[in-house]
Motif scaffolding. Structure first.
Motif, mmCIF file in Angstrom:
data_model
loop_
_atom_site.group_PDB
_atom_site.id
_atom_site.type_symbol
_atom_site.label_atom_id
_atom_site.label_comp_id
_atom_site.label_asym_id
_atom_site.label_seq_id
_atom_site.Cartn_x
_atom_site.Cartn_y
_atom_site.Cartn_z
ATOM 1 N N LYS A 188 0.844 -1.202 0.000
ATOM 2 C CA LYS A 188 0.000 0.000 0.000
ATOM 3 C C LYS A 188 0.880 1.253 0.000
ATOM 4 O O LYS A 188 2.005 1.230 0.518
ATOM 5 C CB LYS A 188 -0.897 0.024 1.245
ATOM 6 C CG LYS A 188 -1.915 -1.119 1.300
ATOM 7 C CD LYS A 188 -3.039 -0.898 0.323
ATOM 8 C CE LYS A 188 -4.138 -1.936 0.480
ATOM 9 N NZ LYS A 188 -5.112 -1.845 -0.608
ATOM 10 N N THR A 189 0.354 2.347 -0.556
ATOM 11 C CA THR A 189 1.134 3.582 -0.648
ATOM 12 C C THR A 189 0.393 4.771 -0.047
ATOM 13 O O THR A 189 -0.842 4.836 -0.081
ATOM 14 C CB THR A 189 1.469 3.915 -2.117
ATOM 15 O OG1 THR A 189 0.250 3.932 -2.876
ATOM 16 C CG2 THR A 189 2.426 2.901 -2.704
ATOM 17 N N VAL A 190 1.195 5.698 0.471
ATOM 18 C CA VAL A 190 0.671 6.973 0.971
ATOM 19 C C VAL A 190 1.384 8.087 0.222
ATOM 20 O O VAL A 190 2.620 8.148 0.218
ATOM 21 C CB VAL A 190 0.921 7.143 2.488
ATOM 22 C CG1 VAL A 190 0.353 8.483 2.968
ATOM 23 C CG2 VAL A 190 0.328 5.991 3.281
ATOM 24 N N ALA A 191 0.633 8.956 -0.435
ATOM 25 C CA ALA A 191 1.209 10.142 -1.075
ATOM 26 C C ALA A 191 1.119 11.305 -0.103
ATOM 27 O O ALA A 191 0.139 11.421 0.648
ATOM 28 C CB ALA A 191 0.450 10.479 -2.351
ATOM 29 N N VAL A 192 2.149 12.135 -0.093
ATOM 30 C CA VAL A 192 2.041 13.418 0.612
ATOM 31 C C VAL A 192 2.085 14.503 -0.461
ATOM 32 O O VAL A 192 2.694 14.320 -1.513
ATOM 33 C CB VAL A 192 3.170 13.617 1.654
ATOM 34 C CG1 VAL A 192 3.042 12.621 2.794
ATOM 35 C CG2 VAL A 192 4.557 13.532 1.033
ATOM 36 N N TYR A 193 1.409 15.613 -0.186
ATOM 37 C CA TYR A 193 1.376 16.662 -1.206
ATOM 38 C C TYR A 193 1.222 18.028 -0.569
ATOM 39 O O TYR A 193 0.664 18.171 0.521
ATOM 40 C CB TYR A 193 0.229 16.402 -2.200
ATOM 41 C CG TYR A 193 -1.159 16.454 -1.603
ATOM 42 C CD1 TYR A 193 -1.924 17.617 -1.657
ATOM 43 C CD2 TYR A 193 -1.721 15.331 -0.980
ATOM 44 C CE1 TYR A 193 -3.209 17.666 -1.117
ATOM 45 C CE2 TYR A 193 -3.004 15.367 -0.435
ATOM 46 C CZ TYR A 193 -3.737 16.532 -0.508
ATOM 47 O OH TYR A 193 -4.994 16.582 0.038
ATOM 48 N N PRO B 85 8.661 17.219 10.546
ATOM 49 C CA PRO B 85 7.578 16.853 11.484
ATOM 50 C C PRO B 85 6.270 16.516 10.765
ATOM 51 O O PRO B 85 5.560 15.585 11.162
ATOM 52 C CB PRO B 85 7.429 18.087 12.374
ATOM 53 C CG PRO B 85 8.747 18.795 12.275
ATOM 54 C CD PRO B 85 9.236 18.537 10.890
ATOM 55 N N ASN B 86 5.950 17.262 9.693
ATOM 56 C CA ASN B 86 4.704 17.015 8.949
ATOM 57 C C ASN B 86 4.726 15.654 8.256
ATOM 58 O O ASN B 86 3.717 14.938 8.226
ATOM 59 C CB ASN B 86 4.479 18.120 7.903
ATOM 60 C CG ASN B 86 4.275 19.483 8.541
ATOM 61 O OD1 ASN B 86 4.612 19.693 9.706
ATOM 62 N ND2 ASN B 86 3.721 20.417 7.798
ATOM 63 N N ILE B 87 5.894 15.292 7.713
ATOM 64 C CA ILE B 87 6.004 14.008 6.998
ATOM 65 C C ILE B 87 5.937 12.846 7.989
ATOM 66 O O ILE B 87 5.246 11.849 7.750
ATOM 67 C CB ILE B 87 7.298 13.976 6.148
ATOM 68 C CG1 ILE B 87 7.165 14.987 4.992
ATOM 69 C CG2 ILE B 87 7.562 12.567 5.598
ATOM 70 C CD1 ILE B 87 8.437 15.268 4.245
ATOM 71 N N ILE B 88 6.620 12.980 9.112
ATOM 72 C CA ILE B 88 6.576 11.916 10.139
ATOM 73 C C ILE B 88 5.152 11.770 10.677
ATOM 74 O O ILE B 88 4.650 10.655 10.859
ATOM 75 C CB ILE B 88 7.572 12.212 11.292
ATOM 76 C CG1 ILE B 88 9.030 12.162 10.777
ATOM 77 C CG2 ILE B 88 7.384 11.244 12.457
ATOM 78 C CD1 ILE B 88 9.538 10.801 10.344
ATOM 79 N N ALA B 89 4.477 12.898 10.891
ATOM 80 C CA ALA B 89 3.082 12.854 11.377
ATOM 81 C C ALA B 89 2.183 12.135 10.364
ATOM 82 O O ALA B 89 1.341 11.309 10.732
ATOM 83 C CB ALA B 89 2.569 14.268 11.634
ATOM 84 N N ALA B 90 2.396 12.421 9.066
ATOM 85 C CA ALA B 90 1.613 11.762 8.009
ATOM 86 C C ALA B 90 1.851 10.252 8.019
ATOM 87 O O ALA B 90 0.926 9.458 7.841
ATOM 88 C CB ALA B 90 1.965 12.344 6.640
ATOM 89 N N ALA B 91 3.111 9.847 8.248
ATOM 90 C CA ALA B 91 3.443 8.412 8.306
ATOM 91 C C ALA B 91 2.773 7.754 9.506
ATOM 92 O O ALA B 91 2.260 6.633 9.407
ATOM 93 C CB ALA B 91 4.956 8.234 8.370
ATOM 94 N N GLU B 92 2.758 8.466 10.629
ATOM 95 C CA GLU B 92 2.194 7.879 11.849
ATOM 96 C C GLU B 92 0.665 7.764 11.778
ATOM 97 O O GLU B 92 0.099 6.749 12.176
ATOM 98 C CB GLU B 92 2.636 8.690 13.071
ATOM 99 C CG GLU B 92 4.130 8.493 13.349
ATOM 100 C CD GLU B 92 4.603 9.122 14.652
ATOM 101 O OE1 GLU B 92 4.051 10.178 15.035
ATOM 102 O OE2 GLU B 92 5.523 8.572 15.269
#
Length: 449
Positions: A27-32, A64-71
């Motif tokens: 599965k994948t998660v995109a950030v934008y 911090p935003n990317i780590i939060a998105a991963a969590e």
């Protein structure tokens, strides 16, 4: 193996990673950013998280935003792609602290190879040929003068934290040195917050040839042969090919062995590229190591039939590599298609694409994230596509590229397609007779309507 990978990037590389993850059942998660809401990677990922406004400092570079998105999405790994945080030691370490696997180099490897002066000393110890140069960083302009005199002109001064040609100057006489040194320091401070400079002997008529390597968690490493990246403008690559028309079997073996020696010496894990300058006598010298996937990785994939993103993911998951080296079975060329005006000093040309007709056919690959109606934001790198052709011979690959470039229609913005069309007709390019200085004399002619 990983259940869910967050892709900490955008554009064509995010799409490229999503495709491989889907094929692997991951599965994948995109950030934008808000500027990328309409981008294809947002549409094709299983989940998408907005991480901030358009400026990359507030989105794609905001750890911090990317780590939060991963969590919040329960991602167990992060693939950084290239650029942005892909060679950020702090980000690699923070991922580890949060039990998220960083699909790339460790913080230690990024630090070891990211600082060019440190990387050079490490490579000397590994027995990899390096360009003669200063012992460590230059103290000041007087030290630079003394070092240049001892070494003999021409010389090159480089920012230790450099990249993209910033903080770099070629100097042919002592008269030029003082002003060049000061301007390079100021440029490096502005770009990287680090004014440290070192000096190397200037290699004349150089080719820029890099070796793709893979290392695993068990100390094994292999190479996947070379890519010739000599056609550049302001140290930015425009087109690449493999095999290099300058390469011989003995040179490939020697450069491949040196790259593997470098990887094994630092116990490197993941995909990486060892970059060399090669002089007209085919003597080669270590230049730098990129501890990430490269923009131009598709041409290697095409000639050795090997998915480099898949291998990155497998290695990060603890799977050992086969250990064998890979050699080109075909010839492949990549043209980077940028939203830039080649008739106006390659000025960026963001805006809305009104018409897009992609090329196709046997041996043609297009890696892109754009489509008809897509608006190219002004906030990021101007590369919008990579056009790759592959064939049995170099001549066939060039002819295929000419045909594909004719088919490739992009309207609404200016692109570098006219430049690439003219490059594919240039007698020196056709003869494989080019160096990193090629673009200095290249004149783009108006095309007939």
């Amino acid at each position: 193996m990983f259940k869910k990978i967050l892709i900490a990037n955008r554009g064509e590389i995010a799409m490229r990673i999503i495709r491989t993850c889907k094929e692997m059942g991951i599965k994948t998660v995109a950030v934008y950013s808000k500027a990328d809401e309409e981008s294809l990677h947002v549409r094709f990922a299983d989940e998408a998280v907005c991480i901030g406004p358009a400026p990359s400092s507030q989105s794609y570079l905001k750890i911090p935003n990317i780590i939060a998105a991963a969590e919040i999405t329960n991602a167990d790994a992060i693939h950084p792609g290239y650029g942005f945080l892909s060679e950020n030691a702090k980000f690699s370490r923070i991922c580890a602290e949060h039990d998220i696997k960083f699909i790339g180099a460790s913080g230690e490897h990024i630090e070891k190879m990211g600082d060019k002066a440190t990387a050079k000393e490490t490579m000397k110890k590994a027995g990899v040929p390096t360009i003669p140069g200063s012992e460590g960083l230059l103290k000041d302009v007087q030290d630079a003068k003394k070092t240049a005199k001892k070494m003999g002109y021409p010389v090159m001064i480089k920012a230790t934290a450099g990249g993209g040609g910033k903080g770099m100057r070629a100097i042919f006489s002592e008269e030029q040195l003082e002003s060049a040194f000061e301007s390079a320091v100021q440029e490096a401070l502005a770009a990287f917050g680090n004014g440290g400079m070192y000096m190397e002997k200037l290699i004349e008529e150089p080719r820029h040839i890099e070796i793709q390597i893979i290392g695993d968690q068990y100390g094994n490493a292999c190479h996947l042969s070379e890519r010739d990246c000599s056609i550049q403008r302001r140290h930015q690559k425009l087109t690449e090919e493999t095999p290099s028309p300058f390469m011989t079997d003995s040179l490939r073996d020697a450069m491949g062995e040196a790259a593997i020696r470098a990887a094994k010496y630092i116990k490197y894990e993941g995909a990486g590229t060892v970059e060399f300058l090669v002089d007209k006598h085919r003597e080669f010298y270590f230049m730098e190591m990129n501890t990430r996937i490269q923009v131009e990785h598709p041409i290697t994939e095409q000639v050795v039939d090997y998915d480099l993103i898949r291998e990155q993911i497998l290695v990060a998951g603890g799977v050992p590599i086969s250990g064998k080296n890979y050699y080109p079975k075909l010839h492949s060329i990549e043209c980077r298609i940028n939203a830039e005006d080649p008739y106006n000093d390659f000025r960026p040309s963001p805006g809305r694409i009104t018409t897009l007709h992609p090329p196709g056919g046997h041996g043609v690959r297009l890696d892109t994230h754009v489509y008809s109606g897509y608006t190219i934001p002004p906030n990021y790198d101007s590369m919008i596509a990579k056009l790759i052709t592959s064939a049995q011979t170099r001549e066939e690959a060039i002819n295929k590229m000419k045909r594909a470039l004719e088919e490739f229609v992009i309207e609404g913005v200016k692109t570098t397609i006219p430049f690439h069309r003219q490059l594919m007709e240039h007698p020196d390019y056709l003869a494989g007779n080019y160096t990193t200085k090629f673009m200095e004399d290249f004149e783009i002619k108006p095309e007939e309507e």
